[in-house]
Write a protein that holds these residues in place. Structure first.
Motif: not given
Ligand SMILES: [Zn+2]
Length: 143
Positions: A15-19
């Motif tokens: 995701t954008d958060l965990n990439r």
């Protein structure tokens, strides 16, 4: 530091958060979020620091940590993960208050101890639908 074998294990959805967390190993670097105000490391990735609401920034880690706790799993939950394997909480040396859930690899489970120095070892996984995932795992630090 990098195991290039296909792991066959379930991979996290990027995701954008965990990439950044799951792909920074491509550059051989373990990255965690750090709060610019209180300087705590933040994990798992979050939009805001839970202590002061500041927006975290990504920071390069040394890749070194210590084992906080662990367990040896012998049940075959997933066909792609041979048993037994070690599930552990590792504290990065940059901020031992932070806790990362991970696996210990290349280790004799009977020789693990609290505070054992470990170093990141990335295991690469790919499902061909997105960027390769570099799972940050840890092995005993050679002395
Ligand atoms: Zn903070």
């Amino acid at each position: 530091m990098t195991d290039t074998t296909q792991s066959g294990r379930p991979l996290p959805a990027l995701t954008d958060l965990n990439r950044t967390y799951w792909t920074s190993g491509a550059a051989g670097v373990w990255r965690l979020q750090r709060c610019p105000d209180c300087e705590r490391l933040i994990h798992p990735p979050a939009l805001r620091c839970q202590y002061d609401n500041a927006v975290p920034e990504w920071a390069d880690m040394s890749g070194r940590g210590t084992v906080e706790s662990w367990t040896v799993n012998r049940h075959p939950f997933y066909p792609g993960i041979p048993t037994p394997y070690v599930i552990a909480f590792v504290n990065p040396v940059e901020d031992p208050r932070a806790r990362v859930l991970t696996n210990l690899v290349d280790v004799d489970p009977s020789r693990i101890f609290r505070g054992m120095p470990v170093r990141v070892a990335f295991v690469v996984g790919s499902d061909d639908s997105d960027d390769d995932v570099y799972l940050p795992m840890f092995s005993p630090e050679s002395r």
